[in-house]
Design a protein around this motif. Structure first.
Motif, PDB file in Angstrom:
ATOM      1  N   UNK A  26      -4.353  -2.416   3.005  1.00  0.00           N
ATOM      2  CA  UNK A  26      -4.767  -3.813   3.166  1.00  0.00           C
ATOM      3  C   UNK A  26      -4.258  -4.697   2.033  1.00  0.00           C
ATOM      4  N   UNK A  27      -4.386  -4.221   0.798  1.00  0.00           N
ATOM      5  CA  UNK A  27      -3.917  -5.031  -0.329  1.00  0.00           C
ATOM      6  C   UNK A  27      -2.397  -5.184  -0.284  1.00  0.00           C
ATOM      7  N   UNK A  28      -1.705  -4.106   0.070  1.00  0.00           N
ATOM      8  CA  UNK A  28      -0.245  -4.175   0.177  1.00  0.00           C
ATOM      9  C   UNK A  28       0.233  -5.134   1.244  1.00  0.00           C
ATOM     10  N   UNK A  29      -0.572  -5.291   2.289  1.00  0.00           N
ATOM     11  CA  UNK A  29      -0.188  -6.166   3.397  1.00  0.00           C
ATOM     12  C   UNK A  29      -0.699  -7.597   3.240  1.00  0.00           C
ATOM     13  N   UNK A  30      -1.779  -7.776   2.452  1.00  0.00           N
ATOM     14  CA  UNK A  30      -2.414  -9.092   2.372  1.00  0.00           C
ATOM     15  C   UNK A  30      -2.127  -9.868   1.088  1.00  0.00           C
ATOM     16  N   UNK A  31      -1.814  -9.179  -0.006  1.00  0.00           N
ATOM     17  CA  UNK A  31      -1.564  -9.882  -1.277  1.00  0.00           C
ATOM     18  C   UNK A  31      -0.428 -10.885  -1.113  1.00  0.00           C
ATOM     19  N   UNK A  32      -0.581 -12.032  -1.726  1.00  0.00           N
ATOM     20  CA  UNK A  32       0.415 -13.103  -1.622  1.00  0.00           C
ATOM     21  C   UNK A  32       1.614 -12.794  -2.515  1.00  0.00           C
ATOM     22  N   UNK A  33       2.692 -12.340  -1.884  1.00  0.00           N
ATOM     23  CA  UNK A  33       3.891 -11.949  -2.640  1.00  0.00           C
ATOM     24  C   UNK A  33       5.038 -12.940  -2.421  1.00  0.00           C
ATOM     25  N   UNK A  34       4.731 -14.084  -1.801  1.00  0.00           N
ATOM     26  CA  UNK A  34       5.746 -15.121  -1.610  1.00  0.00           C
ATOM     27  C   UNK A  34       6.017 -15.830  -2.935  1.00  0.00           C
ATOM     28  N   UNK A  35       7.226 -16.310  -3.124  1.00  0.00           N
ATOM     29  CA  UNK A  35       7.616 -17.060  -4.323  1.00  0.00           C
ATOM     30  C   UNK A  35       7.322 -16.277  -5.600  1.00  0.00           C
ATOM     31  N   UNK A  36       7.489 -14.978  -5.539  1.00  0.00           N
ATOM     32  CA  UNK A  36       7.196 -14.095  -6.666  1.00  0.00           C
ATOM     33  C   UNK A  36       8.471 -13.375  -7.077  1.00  0.00           C
ATOM     34  N   UNK A  37       8.728 -13.312  -8.386  1.00  0.00           N
ATOM     35  CA  UNK A  37       9.921 -12.590  -8.841  1.00  0.00           C
ATOM     36  C   UNK A  37       9.587 -11.355  -9.675  1.00  0.00           C
ATOM     37  N   UNK A  38       8.346 -11.275 -10.195  1.00  0.00           N
ATOM     38  CA  UNK A  38       7.958 -10.111 -10.995  1.00  0.00           C
ATOM     39  C   UNK A  38       6.533  -9.704 -10.650  1.00  0.00           C
ATOM     40  N   UNK A  39       6.346  -8.406 -10.423  1.00  0.00           N
ATOM     41  CA  UNK A  39       5.045  -7.880  -9.996  1.00  0.00           C
ATOM     42  C   UNK A  39       4.630  -6.732 -10.897  1.00  0.00           C
ATOM     43  N   UNK A  40       3.365  -6.740 -11.300  1.00  0.00           N
ATOM     44  CA  UNK A  40       2.772  -5.643 -12.054  1.00  0.00           C
ATOM     45  C   UNK A  40       1.665  -5.028 -11.213  1.00  0.00           C
ATOM     46  N   UNK A  41       1.734  -3.711 -10.977  1.00  0.00           N
ATOM     47  CA  UNK A  41       0.626  -3.023 -10.324  1.00  0.00           C
ATOM     48  C   UNK A  41      -0.105  -2.185 -11.352  1.00  0.00           C
ATOM     49  N   UNK A  42      -1.407  -2.371 -11.428  1.00  0.00           N
ATOM     50  CA  UNK A  42      -2.244  -1.649 -12.386  1.00  0.00           C
ATOM     51  C   UNK A  42      -2.952  -0.514 -11.648  1.00  0.00           C
ATOM     52  N   UNK A  43      -2.600   0.725 -12.005  1.00  0.00           N
ATOM     53  CA  UNK A  43      -3.157   1.890 -11.340  1.00  0.00           C
ATOM     54  C   UNK A  43      -2.403   2.180 -10.050  1.00  0.00           C
ATOM     55  N   UNK A  44      -1.193   2.700 -10.179  1.00  0.00           N
ATOM     56  CA  UNK A  44      -0.315   2.830  -9.006  1.00  0.00           C
ATOM     57  C   UNK A  44      -0.738   3.917  -8.032  1.00  0.00           C
ATOM     58  N   UNK A  45      -1.393   4.974  -8.508  1.00  0.00           N
ATOM     59  CA  UNK A  45      -1.712   6.071  -7.598  1.00  0.00           C
ATOM     60  C   UNK A  45      -0.439   6.680  -7.042  1.00  0.00           C
ATOM     61  N   UNK A  46      -0.248   6.562  -5.740  1.00  0.00           N
ATOM     62  CA  UNK A  46       0.964   7.082  -5.089  1.00  0.00           C
ATOM     63  C   UNK A  46       2.129   6.097  -5.112  1.00  0.00           C
ATOM     64  N   UNK A  47       1.859   4.844  -5.485  1.00  0.00           N
ATOM     65  CA  UNK A  47       2.886   3.803  -5.443  1.00  0.00           C
ATOM     66  C   UNK A  47       2.876   2.998  -4.156  1.00  0.00           C
ATOM     67  N   UNK A  48       1.909   3.276  -3.288  1.00  0.00           N
ATOM     68  CA  UNK A  48       1.843   2.649  -1.970  1.00  0.00           C
ATOM     69  C   UNK A  48       1.910   1.129  -2.007  1.00  0.00           C
ATOM     70  N   UNK A  49       1.060   0.510  -2.819  1.00  0.00           N
ATOM     71  CA  UNK A  49       0.957  -0.957  -2.798  1.00  0.00           C
ATOM     72  C   UNK A  49       2.270  -1.603  -3.225  1.00  0.00           C
ATOM     73  N   UNK A  50       2.861  -1.107  -4.304  1.00  0.00           N
ATOM     74  CA  UNK A  50       4.144  -1.666  -4.755  1.00  0.00           C
ATOM     75  C   UNK A  50       5.226  -1.499  -3.693  1.00  0.00           C
ATOM     76  N   UNK A  51       5.243  -0.361  -3.032  1.00  0.00           N
ATOM     77  CA  UNK A  51       6.241  -0.121  -1.983  1.00  0.00           C
ATOM     78  C   UNK A  51       6.059  -1.094  -0.821  1.00  0.00           C
ATOM     79  N   UNK A  52       4.848  -1.337  -0.420  1.00  0.00           N
ATOM     80  CA  UNK A  52       4.593  -2.299   0.659  1.00  0.00           C
ATOM     81  C   UNK A  52       5.004  -3.709   0.242  1.00  0.00           C
ATOM     82  N   UNK A  53       4.669  -4.073  -0.987  1.00  0.00           N
ATOM     83  CA  UNK A  53       5.034  -5.409  -1.468  1.00  0.00           C
ATOM     84  C   UNK A  53       6.548  -5.551  -1.616  1.00  0.00           C
ATOM     85  N   UNK A  54       7.216  -4.471  -2.029  1.00  0.00           N
ATOM     86  CA  UNK A  54       8.677  -4.499  -2.161  1.00  0.00           C
ATOM     87  C   UNK A  54       9.344  -4.649  -0.796  1.00  0.00           C
TER      88      UNK A  54
END
Length: 233
Positions: A26-54
């Motif tokens: 849900x966070x990977x699909x809902x977080x506002x990643x428009x107009x963004x050039x740099x992203x920090x994920x705190x507590x990556x776990x498997x890396x899922x959220x960053x991969x979805x945002x990428x």
């Protein structure tokens, strides 16, 4: 453990690392990643959220932090095997000791939210032992760019206190999504987004299932570019 397969990438999993779950999706699909050039994920776990945002933002660069060495190794594997690997980096790092001159346009986290208990199951990922809300918020404020967004998913019952701590640290709530497990049920989770500048609050509801084991149209539409849904019949 069996890998979790998405349309454009695969998540290797481990018993030592919190698995792929609905909150992360849900966070990977809902977080506002428009107009963004740099992203920090705190507590990556498997890396899922960053991969979805990428997948959603095809130009942003990503940095993931995790205090769990097993999670860092797993995320590294998942990042390297993805089609977005050139834009993804992760490090073994305690957020409280993390230092950088960089500022981030988006900071995302599916943070630990249970108070410390006697259970050892997913202890670091689920319990506020290594990182509590106050520490997460204070650190994120220092790392956020002037126009940046801080986005989290937390239990509904923790929402008021989280917003209060954020406000005390000069973060303003700009977006709130009330997540319900099933139609006509109580709110289960909140996706909260904050910024350093005050704006009108945007609030909405999101339902995961229309009936038991039947995804809602809302969820199917949100995740159709990620999930591989089995056809029925």
């Amino acid at each position: 453990m069996k890998p979790f397969t998405f349309k454009y990438f695969e998540i290797q999993q481990s018993k030592e690392v919190f698995r792929v779950g609905t909150d992360g999706v849900l966070l990977g699909a809902l977080a506002d990643v428009t107009k963004v050039s740099s992203v920090l994920e705190i507590g990556t776990g498997t890396g899922l959220i960053s991969l979805m945002l990428a997948q959603r933002n095809t130009s942003a660069s990503f940095l993931g932090l995790d205090i769990n060495k097993e999670a860092v190794l797993l995320t590294k594997t998942n990042f390297e095997q993805s089609p977005f690997h050139l834009r993804l980096k992760n490090i073994h790092q305690d957020l409280k000791a993390f230092q950088t001159g960089d500022k981030f346009d988006l900071i995302v986290s599916n943070p630990p939210y249970f108070e410390e208990s006697g259970s050892d199951k997913d202890k670091i990922a689920r319990q506020t032992i290594e990182l509590n809300f106050q520490q997460l918020i204070e650190s994120s404020v220092k790392l956020l760019s002037d126009q940046g967004i801080f986005s989290v998913i937390i239990p509904d019952e923790a929402g008021s206190s989280f917003v209060q701590v954020a406000s005390e640290n000069h973060l303003f709530l700009r977006r709130k999504i009330n997540i319900k497990g099933i139609e006509n049920s109580k709110t289960k989770r909140l996706v909260l987004e904050f910024s350093l500048t005050e704006s009108r609050l945007e609030e909405s509801d999101f339902v995961i299932e229309k009936s038991p084991r039947q995804y809602s149209d809302q969820y199917l539409e949100l995740t159709r570019e990620f999930h591989i849904f089995k056809r029925k019949g």
